[in-house]
Design an enzyme around this catalytic site. Structure first.
Site, short mmCIF file in Angstrom:
data_model
loop_
_atom_site.label_atom_id
_atom_site.label_comp_id
_atom_site.label_asym_id
_atom_site.label_seq_id
_atom_site.Cartn_x
_atom_site.Cartn_y
_atom_site.Cartn_z
N GLY A 183 0.81 -1.22 0.00
CA GLY A 183 0.00 0.00 0.00
C GLY A 183 0.84 1.27 0.00
N VAL A 204 2.33 2.69 2.34
CA VAL A 204 3.57 2.59 3.11
C VAL A 204 4.48 1.52 2.54
CG1 VAL A 204 4.50 1.92 5.36
CG2 VAL A 204 2.69 3.58 5.22
N SER A 218 3.48 -1.41 10.15
CA SER A 218 2.16 -0.80 10.35
C SER A 218 2.14 -0.05 11.68
CB SER A 218 1.08 -1.88 10.42
OG SER A 218 1.01 -2.61 9.23
N PHE A 257 7.17 7.13 9.45
CA PHE A 257 6.74 8.52 9.69
C PHE A 257 6.53 9.31 8.42
CE2 PHE A 257 8.97 7.24 13.60
CZ PHE A 257 8.00 7.55 14.54
N LEU A 258 6.61 8.66 7.26
CA LEU A 258 6.46 9.42 6.01
C LEU A 258 5.09 10.06 5.94
CD1 LEU A 258 4.45 7.94 3.72
CD2 LEU A 258 6.33 6.36 3.61
N LEU A 268 0.83 15.93 16.00
CA LEU A 268 0.69 16.67 14.73
C LEU A 268 -0.76 17.08 14.52
CD1 LEU A 268 3.03 14.50 12.46
CD2 LEU A 268 3.41 16.86 13.17
N CYS A 290 -4.74 8.19 8.63
CA CYS A 290 -4.13 7.85 9.92
C CYS A 290 -4.46 8.74 11.11
CB CYS A 290 -2.62 7.74 9.75
SG CYS A 290 -2.20 6.34 8.70
N ARG A 347 -8.49 26.12 2.03
CA ARG A 347 -7.05 25.91 2.25
C ARG A 347 -6.26 27.22 2.34
NH1 ARG A 347 -5.35 20.85 3.72
NH2 ARG A 347 -6.73 19.30 2.83
P1 NAD Z 1 -2.99 0.42 2.56
O1 NAD Z 1 -4.41 0.07 2.79
O2 NAD Z 1 -2.63 1.38 1.46
O3 NAD Z 1 -2.15 -0.91 2.27
C1 NAD Z 1 -2.27 -2.08 3.02
C2 NAD Z 1 -2.18 -3.26 2.06
O4 NAD Z 1 -2.09 -4.46 2.82
C3 NAD Z 1 -3.41 -3.43 1.16
O5 NAD Z 1 -3.01 -3.38 -0.20
C4 NAD Z 1 -3.97 -4.81 1.54
O6 NAD Z 1 -4.49 -5.53 0.43
C5 NAD Z 1 -2.74 -5.49 2.10
N1 NAD Z 1 -3.04 -6.62 2.99
C6 NAD Z 1 -3.89 -6.65 4.06
N2 NAD Z 1 -3.85 -7.87 4.65
C7 NAD Z 1 -2.97 -8.63 3.95
C8 NAD Z 1 -2.49 -9.96 4.08
N3 NAD Z 1 -2.91 -10.75 5.09
N4 NAD Z 1 -1.61 -10.42 3.18
C9 NAD Z 1 -1.18 -9.62 2.18
N5 NAD Z 1 -1.58 -8.34 2.00
C10 NAD Z 1 -2.46 -7.85 2.89
O7 NAD Z 1 -2.44 0.96 3.94
P2 NAD Z 1 -1.22 1.98 4.18
O8 NAD Z 1 -1.68 3.38 4.02
O9 NAD Z 1 -0.03 1.51 3.44
O10 NAD Z 1 -0.98 1.76 5.74
C11 NAD Z 1 -0.40 0.58 6.25
C12 NAD Z 1 -0.01 0.81 7.70
O11 NAD Z 1 0.98 1.84 7.78
C13 NAD Z 1 -1.14 1.27 8.61
O12 NAD Z 1 -0.98 0.69 9.86
C14 NAD Z 1 -0.95 2.77 8.69
O13 NAD Z 1 -1.44 3.29 9.90
C15 NAD Z 1 0.55 2.89 8.64
N6 NAD Z 1 1.05 4.17 8.11
C16 NAD Z 1 0.49 4.75 7.02
C17 NAD Z 1 1.01 5.93 6.50
C18 NAD Z 1 0.42 6.61 5.29
O14 NAD Z 1 0.85 7.70 4.98
N7 NAD Z 1 -0.53 6.03 4.60
C19 NAD Z 1 2.15 6.49 7.08
C20 NAD Z 1 2.72 5.85 8.19
C21 NAD Z 1 2.15 4.69 8.69
C1 UGA Z 2 0.72 12.04 8.68
C2 UGA Z 2 2.03 12.39 9.39
O1 UGA Z 2 2.45 13.69 8.97
C3 UGA Z 2 3.11 11.38 9.06
O2 UGA Z 2 4.28 11.67 9.80
C4 UGA Z 2 2.61 9.98 9.43
O3 UGA Z 2 3.58 9.02 9.07
C5 UGA Z 2 1.33 9.71 8.68
O4 UGA Z 2 0.35 10.72 9.03
C6 UGA Z 2 0.70 8.40 9.03
O5 UGA Z 2 0.98 7.82 10.04
O6 UGA Z 2 -0.13 8.01 8.20
P1 UGA Z 2 -0.23 12.32 6.21
O7 UGA Z 2 -1.54 12.02 6.85
O8 UGA Z 2 0.16 11.55 5.02
O9 UGA Z 2 0.95 12.13 7.27
O10 UGA Z 2 -0.17 13.86 5.80
P2 UGA Z 2 0.00 15.22 6.66
O11 UGA Z 2 0.91 16.10 5.93
O12 UGA Z 2 0.32 14.94 8.07
O13 UGA Z 2 -1.45 15.84 6.59
C7 UGA Z 2 -2.54 15.28 7.28
C8 UGA Z 2 -3.74 16.19 7.16
O14 UGA Z 2 -3.56 17.39 7.92
C9 UGA Z 2 -4.02 16.66 5.73
O15 UGA Z 2 -5.39 16.66 5.48
C10 UGA Z 2 -3.45 18.06 5.72
O16 UGA Z 2 -4.04 18.87 4.75
C11 UGA Z 2 -3.79 18.51 7.12
N1 UGA Z 2 -2.92 19.62 7.58
C12 UGA Z 2 -1.59 19.44 7.73
C13 UGA Z 2 -3.50 20.85 7.87
O17 UGA Z 2 -4.71 21.03 7.74
N2 UGA Z 2 -2.69 21.87 8.30
C14 UGA Z 2 -1.35 21.71 8.46
O18 UGA Z 2 -0.68 22.69 8.86
C15 UGA Z 2 -0.79 20.48 8.17
#
Ligand code: NAD
Ligand code: UGA
Length: 463
Positions: free
Chosen positions: A11, A13, A131, A162-163, A227, A276, A442
């Site tokens: 996904g 991440v 995750s 943390f991306l 955040l 998230c 915005r």
């Molecule tokens: P996502 O939904 O984009 O991707 C997850 C993927 O895992 C899906 O494609 C799903 O099909 C797959 N999956 C689920 N169960 C499975 C299994 N048993 N075997 C194989 N594949 C399987 O999710 P994401 O946004 O990548 O987030 C993943 C984790 O990372 C979450 O815990 C989220 O909180 C964390 N996270 C997300 C972000 C972000 O910016 N999106 C940033 C930091 C951390």
């Molecule tokens: C956030 C964190 O910034 C990441 O460090 C973390 O890894 C990630 O969640 C996660 O765990 O999924 P993300 O949600 O991708 O990242 O994007 P952000 O830049 O944090 O923005 C989140 C939301 O806040 C957006 O809707 C953005 O528009 C809003 N935002 C952000 C504001 O309204 N004002 C701001 O000053 C900053």
């Protein structure tokens, strides 16, 4: 030394994170697996522009590493079997049923991964939680691996990501820090060092932080909570600014220049979205409650309450300003993604604002540079507020902003895409119904310029 990495979950991440590890570590074979065949097929699309995630710079990284030491596959068992290190990067959504419904993280995908690893593994492995997980999840994973495995040794590390979307590649190339938590035993410390060595291929050592496993798990939830709290704090002030004549942009600048406060994450908006922030704070609230810490839980829950209020307030303001009715009126939406430079729409404020306006019988025309009709309809249907037919009738999705705004009563800016600032706003104005309104969710457009053209402009947090 690690030669073979498997990542479960391709996904937002798993995909970018593994692509960067593969690019920076050509000596390691990295296989990203997923159950979703369509997603894997898209990652393997010959044209790298068709990979399933839009993220600046990602396609170049994939183009360099894919087929060399980066592979995308649906053969989960095979990849687990071959790997020395397995990242779990599956989704951990908010539970929608049973105990903890609407708050706790649903760990069923994590548990399935643990059981699958235990069943398949025939050699020792390091299992890495990528995750975002509730604190103490590692002990559950350990229990499953140890009780259902084939007697092989597992070490469990926590290495939260943390991306931020939209800047994922720059964040991965130059992270503020990499966090690795592990067991305090000698074996645990050795596992930590093995993962440190991978990141050390491109991340300076002093940015690689090692802790115990619980600190690492909890730090991830906490970082997101802090955040999001900043966004809710500035959004709370935006409403007060509108009442008092203060300007939230000026206030943010003034307070952000205090180096103890800092200038980042102080942009007032229509409300934070993304997959998230809400999920992780709800999870934190749930964890606090489960330890009986009700004041702690209430404190953090307020961040979500404020955010819901901000989204609803934006929609209400549109209705009120358009003479208390939007029935039969066309509102143009610029942007649907939860922030710029991503095609991700999860929990985007746009969904909730659209839903409120549709309930007031508005019609909506949406333009987003990276989000198409199928996703937009899916997002609205997911709320189950009205029939799919009604959503289809109420929302038209077009492929340019000029068409979206044609004959509209008002424009709502929901995402801060840079291209919106470059438009010919006179032309947009000429083709709208008058009076023509802009609701800038915005604060990215030039109020003075728009007012000169004739628009009635309302940003967030100023009069
Ligand atoms: P996502 O939904 O984009 O991707 C997850 C993927 O895992 C899906 O494609 C799903 O099909 C797959 N999956 C689920 N169960 C499975 C299994 N048993 N075997 C194989 N594949 C399987 O999710 P994401 O946004 O990548 O987030 C993943 C984790 O990372 C979450 O815990 C989220 O909180 C964390 N996270 C997300 C972000 C972000 O910016 N999106 C940033 C930091 C951390
Ligand atoms: C956030 C964190 O910034 C990441 O460090 C973390 O890894 C990630 O969640 C996660 O765990 O999924 P993300 O949600 O991708 O990242 O994007 P952000 O830049 O944090 O923005 C989140 C939301 O806040 C957006 O809707 C953005 O528009 C809003 N935002 C952000 C504001 O309204 N004002 C701001 O000053 C900053």
């Amino acid at each position: 030394m690690i030669k073979n990495i498997c990542c479960i979950g391709a996904g937002y991440v798993g995909g970018p994170t593994m692509a960067v590890i593969a690019q920076k570590c050509p000596h390691i074979k990295v296989t990203v697996v997923d159950l979703n065949e369509k997603r894997i097929a898209a990652w393997n699309d010959q044209d790298v522009n068709n990979i399933p995630i839009y993220e600046p710079g990602l396609s170049d990284v994939v183009a360099e590493a894919r087929g060399r030491n980066l592979f995308f596959s649906t053969e989960v068992d095979k990849a687990i079997d071959e790997a020395d290190m397995i990242f779990i990067s599956v989704n951990t959504p908010t539970k929608t049923y049973g105990v903890g419904k609407g708050m706790a993280a649903d760990l069923k995908y994590i548990e399935l991964c643990a059981r699958q690893i235990a069943r398949v593994a025939k050699t020792d492995k390091i299992v890495v939680e990528k995750s975002t997980l509730p604190v103490r999840t590692a002990s559950a994973i350990k229990e499953i691996l140890e009780h259902t495995g084939n007697g092989v040794q597992f070490q469990i590390l926590s290495n939260p990501e943390f991306l931020a979307e939209g800047t994922a590649i720059e964040d991965l190339f130059a992270p503020d820090r990499v966090l690795i938590g592990g067991d305090t035993s000698a074996e645990g410390q050795k596992a930590i060092e093995t993962l440190v060595a991978i990141y050390a291929n491109w991340v300076p050592r002093d940015k690689i932080l090692t802790t115990n496993v619980w600190s690492s798990e909890l730090s991830k939830l906490t970082a997101n909570a802090f955040l999001a709290q900043r966004v809710s704090s500035i959004n709370a002030l935006s409403e007060l600014c509108e009442k008092t004549g203060a300007d939230v942009n000026e206030v943010a600048r003034a307070i952000g220049m205090d180096s103890r406060i800092g200038s980042k994450f102080l942009k007032s908006s229509v409300g934070f979205g993304g997959s998230c922030f809400q999920k992780d704070i709800l999870n934190l609230v749930y964890i606090a409650k489960s330890y009986g810490l009700n004041e702690v839980a209430d404190y953090w829950e307020q961040v979500i309450i404020m955010n819901d209020h901000q989204k609803r307030r934006f929609a209400k303001n549109i209705i009120k300003t358009l003479y208390n009715t939007v029935s039969g009126k066309k509102i143009a939406f610029l942007g649907w993604a939860f922030k710029k430079d991503t095609n991700d729409t999860r929990e985007s404020a746009a969904i909730y604002v659209a839903d409120d306006l549709l309930s007031e019988q508005a019609t909506i025309a949406v333009y987003d540079p990276k989000v198409g009709e199928e996703q937009i309809q899916f997002d609205l249907n997911y709320l189950e507020t009205r029939s799919e037919d009604a959503n289809k009738k109420g929302v038209q999705v077009v492929d340019n902003a000029y068409e979206a705004c044609k004959d509209a009563h008002a424009i709502a800016v929901l995402t801060e895409w840079d291209e919106f600032k470059t438009y010919d706003w006179q032309k947009i104005y000429d083709n709208m119904l008058k009076p023509a309104f802009v609701f800038d969710g915005r604060n990215i457009l030039d109020k003075k310029e728009l007012e000169k053209i004739g628009f009635i402009y309302q940003g967030i947090g100023s009069r």
